[in-house]
Write a protein that holds these residues in place. Structure first.
Motif, PDB file in Angstrom:
ATOM      1  N   THR A  46       0.317   5.040  -8.380  1.00 36.47           N
ATOM      2  CA  THR A  46      -0.555   3.652  -7.805  1.00 36.47           C
ATOM      3  C   THR A  46       1.279   2.556  -8.164  1.00 36.47           C
ATOM      4  O   THR A  46       2.315   3.122  -8.213  1.00 36.47           O
ATOM      5  CB  THR A  46      -1.645   3.348  -8.556  1.00 36.47           C
ATOM      6  OG1 THR A  46      -0.880   3.158 -10.538  1.00 36.47           O
ATOM      7  CG2 THR A  46      -2.677   3.951  -8.737  1.00 36.47           C
TER       8      THR A  46
ATOM      9  N   GLU B  15       0.774  -1.041   0.328  1.00 29.07           N
ATOM     10  CA  GLU B  15       0.154  -0.234  -0.049  1.00 29.07           C
ATOM     11  C   GLU B  15       1.249   0.703  -0.043  1.00 29.07           C
ATOM     12  O   GLU B  15       2.107   1.135   0.779  1.00 29.07           O
ATOM     13  CB  GLU B  15      -1.115  -0.148   1.189  1.00 29.07           C
ATOM     14  CG  GLU B  15      -0.215   0.006   2.622  1.00 29.07           C
ATOM     15  CD  GLU B  15      -1.463   0.282   4.005  1.00 29.07           C
ATOM     16  OE1 GLU B  15      -2.188   0.642   3.387  1.00 29.07           O
ATOM     17  OE2 GLU B  15      -0.861   0.131   4.310  1.00 29.07           O
ATOM     18  N   LEU B  16      -0.126   2.440  -0.654  1.00 32.38           N
ATOM     19  CA  LEU B  16       0.353   3.456  -0.435  1.00 32.38           C
ATOM     20  C   LEU B  16       1.006   4.250   0.844  1.00 32.38           C
ATOM     21  O   LEU B  16      -0.121   4.347   1.598  1.00 32.38           O
ATOM     22  CB  LEU B  16       0.044   4.071  -2.177  1.00 32.38           C
ATOM     23  CG  LEU B  16       0.843   5.905  -1.742  1.00 32.38           C
ATOM     24  CD1 LEU B  16       2.363   6.005  -2.172  1.00 32.38           C
ATOM     25  CD2 LEU B  16      -0.442   6.881  -1.971  1.00 32.38           C
ATOM     26  N   VAL B  17       1.848   4.573   1.344  1.00 34.03           N
ATOM     27  CA  VAL B  17       2.074   5.146   2.466  1.00 34.03           C
ATOM     28  C   VAL B  17       2.237   6.899   2.652  1.00 34.03           C
ATOM     29  O   VAL B  17       1.366   7.726   3.222  1.00 34.03           O
ATOM     30  CB  VAL B  17       3.643   4.907   3.145  1.00 34.03           C
ATOM     31  CG1 VAL B  17       3.715   5.879   4.294  1.00 34.03           C
ATOM     32  CG2 VAL B  17       3.846   3.270   3.535  1.00 34.03           C
TER      33      VAL B  17
ATOM     34  N   TYR C 254      -0.574  11.147   1.079  1.00 34.09           N
ATOM     35  CA  TYR C 254      -0.468  10.594   2.335  1.00 34.09           C
ATOM     36  C   TYR C 254      -1.467   9.568   2.353  1.00 34.09           C
ATOM     37  O   TYR C 254      -2.077   9.402   2.712  1.00 34.09           O
ATOM     38  CB  TYR C 254       0.327  11.163   3.607  1.00 34.09           C
ATOM     39  CG  TYR C 254       1.168  11.709   4.165  1.00 34.09           C
ATOM     40  CD1 TYR C 254       1.363  13.262   3.659  1.00 34.09           C
ATOM     41  CD2 TYR C 254       2.403  11.196   4.124  1.00 34.09           C
ATOM     42  CE1 TYR C 254       2.158  14.356   3.372  1.00 34.09           C
ATOM     43  CE2 TYR C 254       3.330  11.854   3.873  1.00 34.09           C
ATOM     44  CZ  TYR C 254       3.305  13.475   3.674  1.00 34.09           C
ATOM     45  OH  TYR C 254       4.432  14.469   4.078  1.00 34.09           O
ATOM     46  N   GLY C 255      -1.248   8.597   2.801  1.00 32.72           N
ATOM     47  CA  GLY C 255      -2.168   7.800   2.969  1.00 32.72           C
ATOM     48  C   GLY C 255      -3.011   7.969   4.585  1.00 32.72           C
ATOM     49  O   GLY C 255      -2.238   8.235   5.441  1.00 32.72           O
ATOM     50  N   ASP C 256      -4.432   7.045   4.532  1.00 34.96           N
ATOM     51  CA  ASP C 256      -4.653   7.338   5.764  1.00 34.96           C
ATOM     52  C   ASP C 256      -4.485   7.429   7.009  1.00 34.96           C
ATOM     53  O   ASP C 256      -4.774   8.328   8.066  1.00 34.96           O
ATOM     54  CB  ASP C 256      -6.335   7.231   5.064  1.00 34.96           C
ATOM     55  CG  ASP C 256      -6.914   8.008   4.488  1.00 34.96           C
ATOM     56  OD1 ASP C 256      -7.686   7.707   3.486  1.00 34.96           O
ATOM     57  OD2 ASP C 256      -6.831   9.261   3.581  1.00 34.96           O
ATOM     58  N   SER C 257      -3.712   6.321   7.096  1.00 35.51           N
ATOM     59  CA  SER C 257      -3.754   5.633   8.253  1.00 35.51           C
ATOM     60  C   SER C 257      -2.751   6.283   8.706  1.00 35.51           C
ATOM     61  O   SER C 257      -1.838   6.457   9.997  1.00 35.51           O
ATOM     62  CB  SER C 257      -2.970   4.266   8.044  1.00 35.51           C
ATOM     63  OG  SER C 257      -2.219   3.836   7.379  1.00 35.51           O
TER      64      SER C 257
END
Length: 122
Positions: free
Chosen positions: A105, A45-47, A58-61
């Motif tokens: 992506t 996943e993208l960070v 940024y990734g949501d997390s």
């Protein structure tokens, strides 16, 4: 294209780490680049990502905790990770795309680094 990550390791929850990615100079200046991560049993996943113009995503997390930046003089891409959580545990990969703008992506990545392990203990 050569991408070499350093800076991974073991850290306690709430701690910080900074990852570095040594990249070819023209790649860092020209194309959008990013950091991805892959935990066991999960998809990569993208960070974080940065465009050629300096826009970031940024990734949501990780929003509000991680920061992506680059140093042209050192030909290096960075990922500053603060307030780390056990769920941030993963192999982190530096990635270079062939596009200038965000978003990027996995499908648009041209080159990957070898990865560096980040482990966050609770």
């Amino acid at each position: 294209v050569s991408l070499v990550e350093t800076g991974g390791g073991l850290v306690q929850a709430g701690g910080s780490l900074r990852l570095s990615c040594a990249a070819s100079g023209h790649i860092l200046r020209t194309y959008a680049m990013g950091w991805f991560r892959q935990a066991p049993g999960k998809e990569r996943e993208l960070v974080a990502a940065i465009s050629s113009g300096g826009s970031t995503d940024y990734g949501d997390s990780v929003k509000g905790r991680f920061g992506i930046s680059r140093d042209y003089d050192k030909n290096t891409l960075y990922l500053q990770m603060n307030s780390l959580k056990p769920e941030d545990t993963a192999v982190y990969y530096c990635a270079a795309s062939l596009q200038y703008h965000l978003p990027i992506t996995r499908a648009g990545i041209n080159s990957w680094g070898q990865g560096t392990q980040v482990t966050v203990s609770s």
